[in-house]
Design a protein around this motif. Structure first.
Motif, mmCIF file in Angstrom:
data_model
loop_
_atom_site.group_PDB
_atom_site.id
_atom_site.type_symbol
_atom_site.label_atom_id
_atom_site.label_comp_id
_atom_site.label_asym_id
_atom_site.label_seq_id
_atom_site.Cartn_x
_atom_site.Cartn_y
_atom_site.Cartn_z
ATOM 1 N N GLY A 102 0.554 -1.248 -0.032
ATOM 2 C CA GLY A 102 -0.068 -0.069 -0.197
ATOM 3 C C GLY A 102 0.766 1.231 -0.131
ATOM 4 O O GLY A 102 0.434 2.280 0.427
ATOM 5 N N VAL A 103 1.979 1.353 -0.708
ATOM 6 C CA VAL A 103 2.846 2.498 -0.704
ATOM 7 C C VAL A 103 1.979 3.366 -1.459
ATOM 8 O O VAL A 103 1.649 3.121 -2.528
ATOM 9 C CB VAL A 103 4.289 2.094 -1.272
ATOM 10 C CG1 VAL A 103 4.884 3.602 -1.809
ATOM 11 C CG2 VAL A 103 4.935 1.263 -0.227
ATOM 12 N N ARG A 104 2.210 4.570 -1.075
ATOM 13 C CA ARG A 104 1.409 5.799 -1.853
ATOM 14 C C ARG A 104 2.253 6.323 -2.947
ATOM 15 O O ARG A 104 1.282 6.394 -4.115
ATOM 16 C CB ARG A 104 1.266 7.076 -0.931
ATOM 17 C CG ARG A 104 0.098 8.037 -1.438
ATOM 18 C CD ARG A 104 0.030 9.212 -0.302
ATOM 19 N NE ARG A 104 1.296 10.041 -0.044
ATOM 20 C CZ ARG A 104 1.476 11.138 -0.914
ATOM 21 N NH1 ARG A 104 0.726 11.375 -1.919
ATOM 22 N NH2 ARG A 104 2.837 11.636 -0.411
ATOM 23 N N ARG A 105 3.438 6.531 -3.125
ATOM 24 C CA ARG A 105 4.073 6.955 -4.276
ATOM 25 C C ARG A 105 5.256 6.391 -4.562
ATOM 26 O O ARG A 105 6.092 6.072 -3.615
ATOM 27 C CB ARG A 105 4.333 8.300 -4.122
ATOM 28 C CG ARG A 105 3.261 9.433 -4.286
ATOM 29 C CD ARG A 105 2.624 9.524 -5.760
ATOM 30 N NE ARG A 105 1.681 10.379 -5.974
ATOM 31 C CZ ARG A 105 1.709 11.663 -6.187
ATOM 32 N NH1 ARG A 105 3.194 12.141 -6.682
ATOM 33 N NH2 ARG A 105 0.736 12.532 -6.472
ATOM 34 N N PHE A 106 5.792 5.907 -5.790
ATOM 35 C CA PHE A 106 6.877 5.410 -5.980
ATOM 36 C C PHE A 106 7.672 6.161 -7.141
ATOM 37 O O PHE A 106 7.130 6.375 -8.130
ATOM 38 C CB PHE A 106 6.832 3.722 -6.612
ATOM 39 C CG PHE A 106 7.897 2.929 -6.905
ATOM 40 C CD1 PHE A 106 8.372 2.282 -6.040
ATOM 41 C CD2 PHE A 106 8.439 3.219 -8.256
ATOM 42 C CE1 PHE A 106 9.627 1.395 -6.486
ATOM 43 C CE2 PHE A 106 9.773 2.320 -8.459
ATOM 44 C CZ PHE A 106 10.281 1.391 -7.738
ATOM 45 N N LEU A 107 8.885 6.596 -6.695
ATOM 46 C CA LEU A 107 9.762 7.298 -7.485
ATOM 47 C C LEU A 107 10.843 6.710 -8.048
ATOM 48 O O LEU A 107 11.616 6.225 -7.062
ATOM 49 C CB LEU A 107 9.850 8.655 -6.932
ATOM 50 C CG LEU A 107 10.678 9.813 -7.620
ATOM 51 C CD1 LEU A 107 12.050 9.743 -7.889
ATOM 52 C CD2 LEU A 107 9.947 10.344 -8.888
ATOM 53 N N ALA A 151 3.116 -1.707 -13.656
ATOM 54 C CA ALA A 151 2.262 -1.652 -12.313
ATOM 55 C C ALA A 151 1.826 -0.409 -12.026
ATOM 56 O O ALA A 151 1.180 -0.387 -10.826
ATOM 57 C CB ALA A 151 3.235 -2.152 -11.168
ATOM 58 N N SER A 152 1.509 0.532 -12.790
ATOM 59 C CA SER A 152 1.248 1.961 -12.401
ATOM 60 C C SER A 152 -0.020 2.028 -12.185
ATOM 61 O O SER A 152 -0.472 3.039 -11.787
ATOM 62 C CB SER A 152 1.601 2.932 -13.463
ATOM 63 O OG SER A 152 1.051 2.417 -14.931
ATOM 64 N N ASP A 153 -0.877 0.982 -12.591
ATOM 65 C CA ASP A 153 -2.572 1.088 -12.303
ATOM 66 C C ASP A 153 -2.607 0.766 -10.846
ATOM 67 O O ASP A 153 -3.758 0.934 -10.383
ATOM 68 C CB ASP A 153 -3.282 0.159 -13.098
ATOM 69 C CG ASP A 153 -2.703 -1.182 -13.302
ATOM 70 O OD1 ASP A 153 -1.588 -1.635 -12.572
ATOM 71 O OD2 ASP A 153 -3.717 -2.122 -13.503
ATOM 72 N N ARG A 154 -1.646 -0.150 -10.177
ATOM 73 C CA ARG A 154 -1.945 -0.496 -8.839
ATOM 74 C C ARG A 154 -0.894 0.158 -7.863
ATOM 75 O O ARG A 154 -0.880 -0.099 -6.521
ATOM 76 C CB ARG A 154 -1.903 -1.893 -8.666
ATOM 77 C CG ARG A 154 -0.663 -2.677 -9.262
ATOM 78 C CD ARG A 154 -0.977 -4.170 -9.324
ATOM 79 N NE ARG A 154 0.392 -4.549 -9.761
ATOM 80 C CZ ARG A 154 1.268 -5.390 -9.295
ATOM 81 N NH1 ARG A 154 1.280 -5.552 -7.880
ATOM 82 N NH2 ARG A 154 2.466 -5.927 -9.654
ATOM 83 N N LEU A 155 -0.066 0.997 -8.330
ATOM 84 C CA LEU A 155 1.104 1.596 -7.672
ATOM 85 C C LEU A 155 1.311 3.020 -8.265
ATOM 86 O O LEU A 155 1.918 3.144 -9.318
ATOM 87 C CB LEU A 155 2.427 0.897 -7.581
ATOM 88 C CG LEU A 155 3.537 1.496 -6.688
ATOM 89 C CD1 LEU A 155 3.247 1.963 -5.051
ATOM 90 C CD2 LEU A 155 4.806 0.754 -6.891
ATOM 91 N N LEU A 206 10.162 16.781 -6.015
ATOM 92 C CA LEU A 206 9.038 17.502 -6.433
ATOM 93 C C LEU A 206 7.963 16.406 -7.507
ATOM 94 O O LEU A 206 6.883 16.579 -7.227
ATOM 95 C CB LEU A 206 9.612 18.402 -7.732
ATOM 96 C CG LEU A 206 9.926 19.847 -7.170
ATOM 97 C CD1 LEU A 206 10.579 20.621 -8.273
ATOM 98 C CD2 LEU A 206 8.692 20.763 -6.675
ATOM 99 N N ALA A 207 8.563 15.520 -8.116
ATOM 100 C CA ALA A 207 8.028 14.643 -8.831
ATOM 101 C C ALA A 207 7.147 13.665 -7.842
ATOM 102 O O ALA A 207 6.192 13.330 -8.050
ATOM 103 C CB ALA A 207 8.905 13.873 -9.790
ATOM 104 N N LYS A 213 0.078 12.380 -13.318
ATOM 105 C CA LYS A 213 -0.493 11.171 -13.688
ATOM 106 C C LYS A 213 0.505 9.949 -13.214
ATOM 107 O O LYS A 213 1.679 10.102 -13.719
ATOM 108 C CB LYS A 213 -0.794 10.827 -15.094
ATOM 109 C CG LYS A 213 -1.586 9.913 -15.624
ATOM 110 C CD LYS A 213 -1.712 9.782 -17.000
ATOM 111 C CE LYS A 213 -2.270 8.550 -17.830
ATOM 112 N NZ LYS A 213 -2.524 8.616 -19.165
ATOM 113 N N SER A 214 -0.017 8.869 -12.797
ATOM 114 C CA SER A 214 0.608 7.493 -12.510
ATOM 115 C C SER A 214 1.327 7.155 -13.895
ATOM 116 O O SER A 214 0.439 7.013 -14.841
ATOM 117 C CB SER A 214 0.130 6.457 -11.791
ATOM 118 O OG SER A 214 0.844 5.346 -11.618
ATOM 119 N N GLY A 215 2.560 6.685 -13.916
ATOM 120 C CA GLY A 215 3.310 6.466 -15.284
ATOM 121 C C GLY A 215 4.007 7.415 -15.792
ATOM 122 O O GLY A 215 4.479 7.166 -16.793
ATOM 123 N N SER A 216 4.084 8.586 -15.232
ATOM 124 C CA SER A 216 4.545 9.695 -15.952
ATOM 125 C C SER A 216 6.114 9.674 -16.029
ATOM 126 O O SER A 216 6.731 9.058 -14.990
ATOM 127 C CB SER A 216 4.323 11.046 -15.221
ATOM 128 O OG SER A 216 2.860 11.377 -15.468
#
Length: 319
Positions: A102-107, A151-155, A206-207, A213-216
């Motif tokens: 359940g991580v909110r953001r992945f950079l 995986a950008s639709d679930r993370l 910043l990102a 959008k996820s997957g940017s």
């Protein structure tokens, strides 16, 4: 907010940990049991001992983290399989663990090597162009990007492709300075973009915070395109030494790098795989999308960044 930084003990990772901590984040540093903690030992960070090749350890590392900054990677390897085992398969395992936890953001810190060279200085590489990596490292990073995007639709994921990052603690850039202090500057390519480490970590935060959008995917540099002659001129002014500039023919780079004759060490970043990148005429990238969507503006051009880097090298006793 608790954030996880993979590759936290490295050159860029240690700067990111410092920046995040100054910005009020609770930082968990993912390192291996064998990692050198020289740059982060005194920061009061929380440590997670894990390895990209060990999926169960990644599951433990990501627990309770809202954001993950993924820098962990190998930049020099014996062969393509090692790049893919760590950079590609390791990233996929980390993404899977983050999505399940359940991580909110992945950079993801990626590389312009994944995109491939630009057509010309006046046609800098953009995020929309077809990727064409020329090195095993670049190919493995591109495959890692694909694992993130799948995986950008679930993370919620964002990828930043950086050119060469330089600054204090960078041992790879130090090699060129040591040649310069001997009065010699090898000219290894034609045109390129770069970014100072402080700008790189600021762009990454910043990102991770912007509502994009996820997957940017973003290309981030200092917004300029330089020649090796310009680089040599800046180094000459800062060092106060008159340099003999030696243009290394592209055909010679793979041989020189593999033999270790030009840069002196088989552990050097300037290996046969990197030589295939250096043979390309242009590594310029456009940062128009990062400016428009992230609000990113570089603070350091090459002259300013190298001045700070050179001063740090001298004060630290590396030069």
């Amino acid at each position: 907010m608790r954030v996880l930084v993979t590759g936290a003990n490295g050159f860029v990772g240690s700067h990111l940990c410092e920046f995040l901590q100054r910005s009020g984040f609770s930082v968990r540093a993912m390192v291996r049991t064998t990692s050198n903690l020289q740059w982060i030992a005194g920061l009061g960070l929380e440590f997670a001992y894990a390895d990209l090749s060990d999926p169960p350890s990644l599951w433990v590392a990501v627990q309770g983290c809202e954001n993950v900054f993924h820098l962990g990677a190998v930049v020099r390897a014996r062969d393509r399989s090692e790049f893919e085992r760590v950079n590609t398969a390791g990233t996929k395992s980390l993404v899977d663990a983050c999505a399940r936890a359940g991580v909110r953001r992945f950079l993801m810190f990626s590389s312009m090597a994944a995109a491939g060279p630009a057509p010309a200085p006046d046609q800098p590489s953009a995020e929309t162009q077809e990727c064409n990596p020329v090195s095993d490292y670049g190919l493995a990073k591109l495959k890692a990007e694909q694992a993130v995007l799948e995986a950008s639709d679930r993370l919620h994921s964002v990828i930043i492709r950086f050119p060469a990052i330089y600054g204090p603690r960078d041992r790879d850039g130090l090699l060129l300075w040591r040649w310069a202090m001997k009065g010699v500057m090898p000219l290894l390519g034609r045109t390129f973009s770069v970014i100072y480490v402080a700008d790189a970590v600021r762009a990454a935060v910043l990102a991770a915070e912007k509502d994009v959008k996820s997957g940017s995917v973003y290309h981030v540099s200092d917004g300029r395109c330089y020649t090796w002659e310009e680089l040599a001129g800046i180094v000459e002014r800062l060092s106060g030494r008159r340099l003999t500039k030696v243009r290394i023919p592209g055909w010679l780079l793979p041989l020189a790098a593999s033999c270790g004759e030009l840069f002196g060490s088989g552990d050097s970043i300037f290996n046969s795989d990197k030589a295939r990148e250096l043979m390309q005429p242009c590594w310029a990238c456009s940062i128009d999308r990062a400016r428009a969507e992230l609000g990113f503006e570089p603070e350091y051009d090459l002259a300013a960044g190298l001045a700070l880097t050179f001063d740090w090298y001298r004060r630290t006793g590396w030069l």
